[in-house]
Design a protein around this motif. Structure first.
Motif, PDB file in Angstrom:
ATOM      1  N   ALA A   1      33.811 -40.844   0.220  1.00  0.00           N
ATOM      2  CA  ALA A   1      34.775 -40.072   1.011  1.00  0.00           C
ATOM      3  C   ALA A   1      34.442 -40.152   2.501  1.00  0.00           C
ATOM      4  O   ALA A   1      35.334 -40.253   3.349  1.00  0.00           O
ATOM      5  N   LYS A   2      33.166 -40.145   2.819  1.00  0.00           N
ATOM      6  CA  LYS A   2      32.751 -40.234   4.226  1.00  0.00           C
ATOM      7  C   LYS A   2      33.130 -41.586   4.823  1.00  0.00           C
ATOM      8  O   LYS A   2      33.607 -41.668   5.958  1.00  0.00           O
ATOM      9  N   ASP A   3      32.906 -42.655   4.054  1.00  0.00           N
ATOM     10  CA  ASP A   3      33.284 -43.988   4.528  1.00  0.00           C
ATOM     11  C   ASP A   3      34.794 -44.096   4.730  1.00  0.00           C
ATOM     12  O   ASP A   3      35.261 -44.737   5.676  1.00  0.00           O
ATOM     13  N   LYS A   4      35.546 -43.462   3.861  1.00  0.00           N
ATOM     14  CA  LYS A   4      36.998 -43.497   3.981  1.00  0.00           C
ATOM     15  C   LYS A   4      37.451 -42.794   5.252  1.00  0.00           C
ATOM     16  O   LYS A   4      38.366 -43.249   5.949  1.00  0.00           O
ATOM     17  N   ASP A   5      36.824 -41.678   5.575  1.00  0.00           N
ATOM     18  CA  ASP A   5      37.167 -40.958   6.808  1.00  0.00           C
ATOM     19  C   ASP A   5      36.844 -41.802   8.041  1.00  0.00           C
ATOM     20  O   ASP A   5      37.581 -41.790   9.026  1.00  0.00           O
ATOM     21  N   LYS A   6      35.711 -42.542   7.970  1.00  0.00           N
ATOM     22  CA  LYS A   6      35.364 -43.400   9.104  1.00  0.00           C
ATOM     23  C   LYS A   6      36.418 -44.486   9.311  1.00  0.00           C
ATOM     24  O   LYS A   6      36.794 -44.807  10.432  1.00  0.00           O
TER      25      LYS A   6
END
Length: 338
Positions: free
Chosen positions: A241-246
Motif C-alpha cells: 500500500a505504501k508503494d502504491k501511494d508513492k
C-alpha cells in the motif's frame, strides 16, 4: 498347611499408586499337616491351589510366577518348600524390581530414596520405601514440578498452582500437574490471543478469531506460529500500500511538470511584433517576425541610432530601402520644379 494359614502369610504388593508391601523378614513357621487330618494327596492338591492363588494375586511379580510354576512342576515336596520359604524369596526379588521401576519413572527425590533402599538391601528397607518412602519423595517432586510450571505459566496457571501447593497433598498436586495446569494455560492463552487480536492487523485478527473458535491446540498453535505468519502478511500488505501511494504521488508531480512545460512553451513560441521606423520621408510601420525562437522587439520601440540592439539585420536592410526610395522621390520632385 491349610489355605487359610497360607493366605494370612501373603502380603500384596502394588506398584506406584497403591502401597506395595515387601515380604516379611522371616517366613512364619508352617506346621506339617497332621497325618490323620489330610492324606499326602489331599495336601498336594491344597498346596497346588494355594500356589496358583499366589501367582494370580494382584501385584504378583515375575519371580513369584516363575518359581511357583517350577514348584508345581516339581511335585509335592517342591510345592511345600515354595509355600514355606520360596514365596518370600521370590516376592523380595519382585519388590526390588518394583523399586527400580518406580525410580525410573519418578522424580529426583523418588530416585534418591529408591537408591538408598536398594543400597541397604534388606526386606525392611525395601518394604519401607514401597509403603511410605516413595510417597513422601513423590510429594517433594510434585512440589518442585508445580513450581516449575507456575514459573512458566500465566496468571491462571499461577493461581491454580498456588492452590495445589497450599493443599500439599499428592492428589491435589498430581491433579494440577496432569489436568489443572492445561485448563489454566488455555485460559491464559485465550487472553493472550485476544490481546493480539486487538493490537494486530487484519490478517492477525482473522487468524486469532479462527483460533479462538477452535480447540485449545488451535489456540496454542496460533501463539506458537500462526501469529507470526499472519503478521508477516499484514506487513507485506502495508508495504504494498505504501508503494502504491508513492506511485500516485509521482504521477501527480509528473502532471504538474508537464503543465509547467506547456506554459513555458507558449511564452517562448514564435510570434510577431510591430514597430515604427522613422526616415527623412516620414514614419512607416515595420512588422518584425521572431526568428529561431527570438522574441521580436516590442511594439512602439524605436531602433537604436547605431543600428544595433533589438532590431534585426533584415530590419536594417528594409530601412535602407525605404530611405533610398524616399530620396528618389525628393530628387524627382525637385526636377519637376526646375
Amino acid at each position: 498347611m491349610s489355605a487359610l494359614v497360607a493366605s494370612a502369610a501373603l502380603a500384596p504388593a502394588v506398584l506406584l499408586a497403591s502401597p506395595a508391601f515387601a515380604a516379611d523378614a522371616k517366613a512364619p513357621a508352617v506346621s506339617a499337616p497332621d497325618a490323620g487330618s489330610k492324606t499326602a494327596d489331599e495336601q498336594a492338591v491344597a498346596d497346588r491351589e494355594e500356589i496358583l492363588r499366589l501367582m494370580e494375586a494382584k501385584g504378583a511379580g515375575s519371580s513369584v510366577k516363575e518359581r511357583g510354576t517350577k514348584a508345581i512342576d516339581g511335585g509335592p515336596a517342591a510345592m511345600r518348600k515354595f509355600i514355606e520359604e520360596g514365596q518370600y524369596e521370590a516376592r523380595f526379588e519382585d519388590d526390588r524390581v518394583r523399586v527400580a521401576q518406580i525410580a525410573s519413572v519418578g522424580g529426583r527425590s523418588v530416585g534418591e530414596a529408591a537408591r538408598r533402599a536398594l543400597n541397604v538391601g534388606t526386606r525392611e528397607s525395601v518394604k519401607e520405601f514401597l509403603e511410605v518412602g516413595q510417597f513422601k519423595a513423590r510429594l517433594d517432586d510434585y512440589r518442585v514440578e508445580t513450581l516449575r510450571i507456575m514459573h512458566k505459566g500465566g496468571p491462571s496457571v499461577h493461581e491454580a498452582g498456588s492452590a495445589a501447593l497450599n493443599a500439599n497433598t499428592l492428589d491435589a498436586l498430581e491433579q494440577f500437574i496432569k489436568v489443572g495446569q492445561f485448563k489454566a494455560r488455555n485460559v491464559d492463552n485465550r487472553v493472550a490471543v485476544t490481546t493480539l487480536i486487538n493490537d494486530g492487523g487484519p490478517k492477525v485478527r482473522a487468524a486469532g478469531i479462527k483460533a479462538l473458535l477452535g480447540t485449545p491446540e488451535d489456540v496454542q498453535a496460533f501463539l506458537d506460529k500462526g501469529q507470526f505468519e499472519a503478521r508477516k502478511l499484514d506487513e507485506a500488505d502495508a508495504a504494498a500500500a505504501k508503494d502504491k501511494d508513492k506511485d500516485k504521488g509521482k504521477g501527480k508531480d509528473s502532471g504538474k511538470k508537464d503543465e509547467a512545460d506547456a506554459s513555458k512553451g507558449t511564452a517562448t513560441g514564435t510570434g510577431k511584433g510591430t514597430g515604427t521606423v522613422t526616415t527623412d520621408a516620414g514614419s512607416k510601420p515595420v512588422t518584425a517576425v521572431a526568428v529561431d525562437g527570438q522574441a521580436p522587439a516590442s511594439a512602439g520601440s524605436s531602433l537604436a541610432s547605431t543600428g544595433a540592439g533589438s532590431a534585426l539585420p533584415w530590419a536594417a536592410g528594409g530601412t535602407a530601402v525605404a530611405l533610398a526610395g524616399g530620396a528618389g522621390l525628393v530628387v524627382a520632385a525637385r526636377r519637376r520644379r526646375v
